[in-house]
Design an enzyme around this catalytic site. Structure first.
Site, PDB file in Angstrom:
ATOM      1  N   LYS A  14     121.700 -61.877 -16.180  1.00 10.64           N
ATOM      2  CA  LYS A  14     120.832 -62.004 -17.349  1.00 10.64           C
ATOM      3  C   LYS A  14     119.440 -62.462 -16.931  1.00 10.64           C
ATOM      4  O   LYS A  14     118.434 -61.952 -17.431  1.00 10.64           O
ATOM      5  CB  LYS A  14     121.439 -62.970 -18.360  1.00 10.64           C
ATOM      6  CG  LYS A  14     122.671 -62.423 -19.055  1.00 10.64           C
ATOM      7  CD  LYS A  14     123.278 -63.466 -19.961  1.00 10.64           C
ATOM      8  CE  LYS A  14     124.589 -62.971 -20.569  1.00 10.64           C
ATOM      9  NZ  LYS A  14     125.244 -63.995 -21.377  1.00 10.64           N
ATOM     10  N   ASN A  60     127.657 -59.829 -18.537  1.00  8.62           N
ATOM     11  CA  ASN A  60     127.759 -61.195 -19.057  1.00  8.62           C
ATOM     12  C   ASN A  60     127.502 -62.281 -18.020  1.00  8.62           C
ATOM     13  O   ASN A  60     127.610 -63.463 -18.316  1.00  8.62           O
ATOM     14  CB  ASN A  60     129.114 -61.406 -19.731  1.00  8.62           C
ATOM     15  CG  ASN A  60     130.269 -61.224 -18.778  1.00  8.62           C
ATOM     16  OD1 ASN A  60     130.129 -60.608 -17.724  1.00  8.62           O
ATOM     17  ND2 ASN A  60     131.432 -61.731 -19.145  1.00  8.62           N
ATOM     18  N   CYS A  61     127.130 -61.918 -16.808  1.00 10.03           N
ATOM     19  CA  CYS A  61     126.844 -62.884 -15.744  1.00 10.03           C
ATOM     20  C   CYS A  61     125.478 -63.529 -16.000  1.00 10.03           C
ATOM     21  O   CYS A  61     124.484 -62.843 -16.244  1.00 10.03           O
ATOM     22  CB  CYS A  61     126.852 -62.152 -14.399  1.00 10.03           C
ATOM     23  SG  CYS A  61     126.184 -63.092 -13.022  1.00 10.03           S
ATOM     24  N   ASP A  62     125.406 -64.855 -15.939  1.00  2.32           N
ATOM     25  CA  ASP A  62     124.147 -65.567 -16.187  1.00  2.32           C
ATOM     26  C   ASP A  62     123.057 -65.180 -15.201  1.00  2.32           C
ATOM     27  O   ASP A  62     121.896 -65.031 -15.583  1.00  2.32           O
ATOM     28  CB  ASP A  62     124.368 -67.075 -16.146  1.00  2.32           C
ATOM     29  CG  ASP A  62     125.140 -67.587 -17.356  1.00  2.32           C
ATOM     30  OD1 ASP A  62     125.175 -66.884 -18.394  1.00  2.32           O
ATOM     31  OD2 ASP A  62     125.714 -68.689 -17.268  1.00  2.32           O
TER      32      ASP A  62
END
Length: 117
Positions: A15, A10-12
């Site tokens: 991603k 879930n880390c930007d």
């Protein structure tokens, strides 16, 4: 070439890195170290090659949540213990490929690492 990207889903930044790899046709294995943990031997190798200062994310929410006394006077042993106990303190992503390690994501650095991709 075996490519492994380490981080949390879930880390930007993760991603963005995964989207870059996908968009450039670079096949990789994803290692979620929140779900699967990280072997101390793997972290030891990273610290030997890069230094703990490169890997410990002092800007992370997890690190900033530590009591002030725990954030002071950190050395290699303490940093490794913190990162093993809470892998979200490791800067993301860590890309392991072809005997190389990259920490963080910058499109131009990935493009240089994977010419022709």
């Amino acid at each position: 070439m075996l490519v492994t990207i380490y981080g949390i889903p879930n880390c930007d930044t993760m991603k963005k890195a995964r989207a870059w790899l996908d968009g450039h046709g670079v096949a990789y294995a994803f290692h979620d170290y929140r779900a699967s943990g990280l072997e101390p031997e793997t972290l030891d190798k990273w610290v030997e090659r890069l230094g703990w200062e490169v890997l410990l994310n002092k800007a992370s929410t997890s690190f900033r949540a530590l009591p002030e006394r725990d954030r002071q006077g950190i050395d290699a042993a303490r940093a490794k213990a913190l990162m093993i106990a809470n892998p979200t303190m490791i800067k993301r992503p860590v890309l392991d490929f072809d005997g190389r390690l990259l920490v963080g994501f910058k499109p131009e650095i990935y493009a240089g690492a994977f010419p022709g991709a």
